[in-house]
Design a protein around this motif. Structure first.
Motif, PDB file in Angstrom:
ATOM      1  N   GLN A   1       1.052  -1.488  -0.270  1.00 39.04           N
ATOM      2  CA  GLN A   1      -0.109   0.188  -0.398  1.00 39.04           C
ATOM      3  C   GLN A   1       0.787   0.802   0.221  1.00 39.04           C
ATOM      4  O   GLN A   1       1.285   2.116  -1.115  1.00 39.04           O
ATOM      5  CB  GLN A   1      -1.028  -0.514   1.479  1.00 39.04           C
ATOM      6  CG  GLN A   1      -1.998   1.094   1.222  1.00 39.04           C
ATOM      7  CD  GLN A   1      -2.701   1.216   2.607  1.00 39.04           C
ATOM      8  OE1 GLN A   1      -1.967   1.485   3.674  1.00 39.04           O
ATOM      9  NE2 GLN A   1      -3.462   1.124   2.591  1.00 39.04           N
TER      10      GLN A   1
ATOM     11  N   ASP B   1      -8.180  -1.314   1.849  1.00 38.06           N
ATOM     12  CA  ASP B   1      -6.843  -1.818   1.104  1.00 38.06           C
ATOM     13  C   ASP B   1      -6.048  -2.456   1.541  1.00 38.06           C
ATOM     14  O   ASP B   1      -4.704  -3.189   0.699  1.00 38.06           O
ATOM     15  CB  ASP B   1      -6.210  -0.070   0.308  1.00 38.06           C
ATOM     16  CG  ASP B   1      -7.293   0.902  -0.078  1.00 38.06           C
ATOM     17  OD1 ASP B   1      -8.221  -0.183  -0.746  1.00 38.06           O
ATOM     18  OD2 ASP B   1      -7.267   1.689  -0.390  1.00 38.06           O
ATOM     19  N   SER B   2      -5.597  -1.961   3.414  1.00 42.69           N
ATOM     20  CA  SER B   2      -4.592  -2.761   3.790  1.00 42.69           C
ATOM     21  C   SER B   2      -5.228  -2.310   5.453  1.00 42.69           C
ATOM     22  O   SER B   2      -5.516  -1.156   5.727  1.00 42.69           O
ATOM     23  CB  SER B   2      -3.039  -1.883   3.495  1.00 42.69           C
ATOM     24  OG  SER B   2      -2.167  -2.732   4.655  1.00 42.69           O
TER      25      SER B   2
END
Length: 311
Positions: free
Chosen positions: A240, A260-261
């Motif tokens: 990321q 996303d992470s």
């Protein structure tokens, strides 16, 4: 590519991939999503990419009422640009996925520029105990699901959300072919510049998180769109922050968030979305880039303004 010294930070606080058992810090309830979004905005995010969840069990939800349990509070507490996902989850129909966008008329919506296998089954490997019955099956069967956006679906979203509501798009491109799909619709006049192209890397089924792929995406996008687009990019999981940094080095913008992470460092869970925003903001400022305010992001992307939304 359009470049500016100002960098737009987008934050995606919850998404529809990760499940409650994967991190105690993942926002689930309307209050948690609102607090996460507000915290991210205070830390420097000018755009908030939002999904909703069922507050009972944390499952992804397309329900307008679930969005409305946190959207007014976020708008009242920040001046951030609200971006509503039309991707939702691969388990939802198109009508379900666009219901919230049509109801709340946001400044920005995400728009996946094509179908892809969206396999996040590997994310379940770290989970020892599942909190809710739906989670394990949802995660493990992702290897058999396709995130489906055909050209007719894309056209519907562009017309029903973009043209009819004045909403602009975060064009999510998971592969190089998605750029050509966007160019097709540009040639037909369904969307107008400037385009915010969000390169998405590292999803199993899409383009890999290799820095050479990002450079290639920029090369192709430059050829197709010239100076009519802004680049933003991120990679899922451990890549990321490195990918966001590379996007910035190329003159682009960035996206972070627990969608996303779940991590802030190697083996270290992020305790908040704001932590990720602060980390990338520090890197950007060390690189000499200034952080765009929400109003500066509105001006760059030529958005309709917060007074023209439906909530």
């Amino acid at each position: 590519m359009r470049t500016a010294n100002k960098v737009i930070i987008t934050c995606a606080p919850t998404g529809s991939i990760h499940t409650p058992s994967m991190s105690p810090h993942l926002p689930i309830t309307p209050n948690e999503i609102a607090e996460a979004a507000i915290g991210a905005a205070e830390a420097g995010a000018s755009i908030l990419h939002l999904h909703a969840r069922n507050p009972v069990d944390g499952s992804p939800s397309p329900a307008v009422e679930h969005f409305m349990e946190f959207l007014p509070r976020i708008k009242q507490s920040t001046d951030a640009v609200i971006n509503i996902s039309t991707g939702g989850s691969a388990t939802m129909t198109l009508d379900e996925r666009i219901a919230a966008a049509k109801a709340v008329k946001p400044e920005v919506c995400s728009l996946n520029m094509g179908p892809l296998i969206f396999d996040f089954s590997g994310a379940g490997a770290r989970v020892e105990t599942w909190q809710h019955p739906w989670e394990k099956t949802y995660v493990e069967t992702s290897r058999d699901r396709i995130m489906y956006n055909s050209n007719s679906y894309i056209e519907r979203i562009m017309v029903e959300v973009g043209q009819e509501l004045g909403t602009r798009f975060e064009f999510e491109c998971y592969d190089i072919g998605h750029l050509y799909t966007l160019a097709h619709f540009v040639d037909r006049g369904l969307v107008k510049p400037p385009f915010l192209i969000q390169g998405v890397f590292g999803i199993l089924g899409g383009i890999g998180a290799d820095p050479r792929n990002l450079a290639h995406m920029v090369t192709i996008a430059d050829g197709l769109f010239g100076s009519d687009y802004y680049l933003s990019a991120f990679a899922a999981g451990r890549n990321q922050i490195p990918f966001c940094t590379q996007s910035a080095l190329l003159g682009g913008n960035v996206r972070v968030g627990l969608e996303d992470s779940l991590f802030i460092g190697r083996g270290q869970l992020a305790q908040s979305n704001a932590d990720q925003v602060r980390k990338i903001r520090t890197i950007l400022e060390e690189l000499g880039r200034e952080i765009a305010t929400p109003d500066e992001a509105r001006a760059m992307l030529e958005l309709k303004g917060a007074d023209a939304v439906g909530f």
